[in-house]
Design an enzyme around this catalytic site. Structure first.
Site, PDB file in Angstrom:
ATOM      1  N   LEU A 103       0.840  -1.195   0.000  1.00  0.00           N
ATOM      2  CA  LEU A 103       0.000   0.000   0.000  1.00  0.00           C
ATOM      3  C   LEU A 103       0.874   1.243   0.000  1.00  0.00           C
ATOM      4  CD1 LEU A 103      -2.745  -1.018   2.600  1.00  0.00           C
ATOM      5  CD2 LEU A 103      -2.599  -1.565   0.149  1.00  0.00           C
ATOM      6  N   ASP A 104       1.909   1.238   0.830  1.00  0.00           N
ATOM      7  CA  ASP A 104       2.842   2.356   0.875  1.00  0.00           C
ATOM      8  C   ASP A 104       3.497   2.581  -0.482  1.00  0.00           C
ATOM      9  OD1 ASP A 104       2.813   3.603   3.384  1.00  0.00           O
ATOM     10  OD2 ASP A 104       4.069   2.079   4.285  1.00  0.00           O
ATOM     11  N   HIS A 105       4.100   1.540  -0.999  1.00  0.00           N
ATOM     12  CA  HIS A 105       4.890   1.704  -2.214  1.00  0.00           C
ATOM     13  C   HIS A 105       4.012   2.053  -3.417  1.00  0.00           C
ATOM     14  CE1 HIS A 105       8.879   0.518  -0.705  1.00  0.00           C
ATOM     15  NE2 HIS A 105       8.203  -0.270   0.121  1.00  0.00           N
TER      16      HIS A 105
END
Length: 439
Positions: free
Chosen positions: A345-347
């Site tokens: 989700l972050d990347h």
């Protein structure tokens, strides 16, 4: 197999878009699991490449499956002078609640202090005893009220039927606000000459600005002195950027930041909604004072709904949106929640932010600057809604390199893209906080 066409989300900003490189170098699946994490990873990187191609006209960039896998799992490959840095603190884990499970986050000292304020303890073993007598909803509400971070485990259906989940679902992956008519000179070669003020933290925002630096932008990241970044996090996402620690509470510092804004092209923010408003660095204030600026905003749970102001990291959003339930399974004879193989989700959100920044730079040359907004929760929705994929997974040989930095010799994964078949170089992460507050 087909790939998710996340570049389509750039359409409102730039009109008809291509979908990035026609093919991906390497296999389609390499992480085993029930969700198409590979598709999300490849799709988000391809969206960024698509935006770069449209902005600069350069067609030589391509996407490597092995490099994407390494970039999304970058923390796994990072070594500093041969040592593996600690990324997750003991409190950043699942805990049993009276009615299920809850995920806490304690990587940063102020979040540990919040847990101590609520429960009087901050050791994992003591929290195990205390939390098992409280419901997950009680825990997440109490911790959030104290300034900490927690989320009870939900199923995807429970999340999507909740007011918070419905509010997130109503937003697009990338939402746009466009400025008045105007024009700016085109950029290039690459992103040479583009100045990016990076007001983000942790992984998502810094990943996006790292890609902009990799493509040639001058990126200056500013952190507050009372809440410094974890050094390993800086070394993982700070490649090619300059880092400065500056107190925005000081009027002289704010004046210097205002000078930076006047000469910047892009501002990327990644704090909780409203956190930057008192310094005049919220989206609306930035657009009003500096209409030439492209502004890209990241938060955890979106602009609307009862969770719009909540803090959240990738692992916490996985718990709240039901991904932790999807990846749950039997461990040692009992069911436990799970997690994605990487902090996707972050990347993916980070690459979406980079794509949005470049799309808005392109639009600025014709129609004036605008802004974009992304959230970790909306990226979770994208992942949960991707069609399932089949086929055997294949092992990948992740490309790593060694880089001498002011903090030691780094072993790390290369970035996710190639130019004419060669990995696009990552710059060196400078000494944390040592740069000047200037372009």
């Amino acid at each position: 197999m087909s790939l998710p066409r996340l570049a389509e989300w750039l359409g409102p900003a730039v009109g008809t878009v291509d979908d990035g490189p026609d093919a991906v170098d390497g296999p389609r699946r390499w992480w085993a699991g029930p969700l198409d994490v590979e598709g999300l990873a490849l799709g988000s990187v391809r969206a960024a490449v698509s935006a770069f191609r449209l902005l600069t006209g350069e067609r030589g960039l391509a996407v490597s499956a092995a490099q994407v896998a390494g970039a999304f799992g970058s923390q796994e490959y990072l070594r500093v002078d041969g040592r593996t840095p600690q990324m997750f603190a003991p409190l950043s884990r699942w805990f049993r609640a009276a009615d299920g499970w809850v995920r806490l986050h304690g990587n940063y000292p102020h979040h540990v202090l919040a847990l101590r304020e609520v429960y009087g303890v901050s050791e994992p073993e003591e929290l195990v005893r205390i939390l098992r007598d409280r419901t997950a909803a009680e825990i997440e509400s109490a911790v959030d009220a104290a300034g900490g971070i927690a989320a009870g485990l939900r199923t995807p259906g429970d999340w999507l039927s909740s007011p918070a989940g419905q509010a997130v679902a109503a937003e697009p992956w990338i939402s746009w606000r466009f400025g008045a008519s105007g024009s700016s000179p085109p950029v290039g070669p690459g992103l040479s000459g583009v100045r990016v003020l990076d007001l983000t933290r942790v992984i998502a925002g810094p990943t996006g600005t790292r890609l902009l630096a990799q493509l040639g932008a001058d990126v200056l990241r500013v952190d507050p002195p009372h809440r410094p970044e974890i050094l390993a996090q800086h070394l993982d996402t700070g490649a090619g950027k300059r880092s400065v620690v500056a107190d925005l509470g000081d009027p002289g510092t704010r004046s210097r930041v205002e000078d930076l804004l006047g000469a910047a092209d892009v501002v990327v923010t990644g704090y909780r909604p409203g956190a930057l408003d008192r310094w005049g660095l919220g989206e609306e204030a930035l657009r009003e004072r500096h209409p030439h600026l492209v502004v890209v905003v990241l938060d955890a749970y979106g602009r609307q709904g009862p969770w719009a102001g909540r803090r959240g990291f990738d692992s916490i959003v996985q718990a709240a949106t039901g991904i932790g339930h999807v990846y749950g399974g039997e461990v040692g004879g009992s069911w436990r929640p799970g997690a994605l193989p990487v902090q996707a989700l972050d990347h993916a959100t980070g690459y979406g932010m980079a794509a949005a920044a470049m799309a808005l730079l392109l639009r600025r040359t014709r129609d004036g600057a605008g802004s974009a907004h992304l959230s970790l929760a909306r990226t979770a929705h994208v992942l949960l809604q991707l069609p399932p994929v089949s086929g055997a997974t294949r092992q990948l040989s992740v490309t790593t390199q060694q880089t001498h930095s002011p903090h030691g010799l780094l072993d790390h994964a290369v970035g996710p893209i190639t130019r004419d078949g060669v990995p696009v170089p990552l710059g060196v992460p400078g000494r944390y906080g040592a740069a000047d507050l200037s372009w």
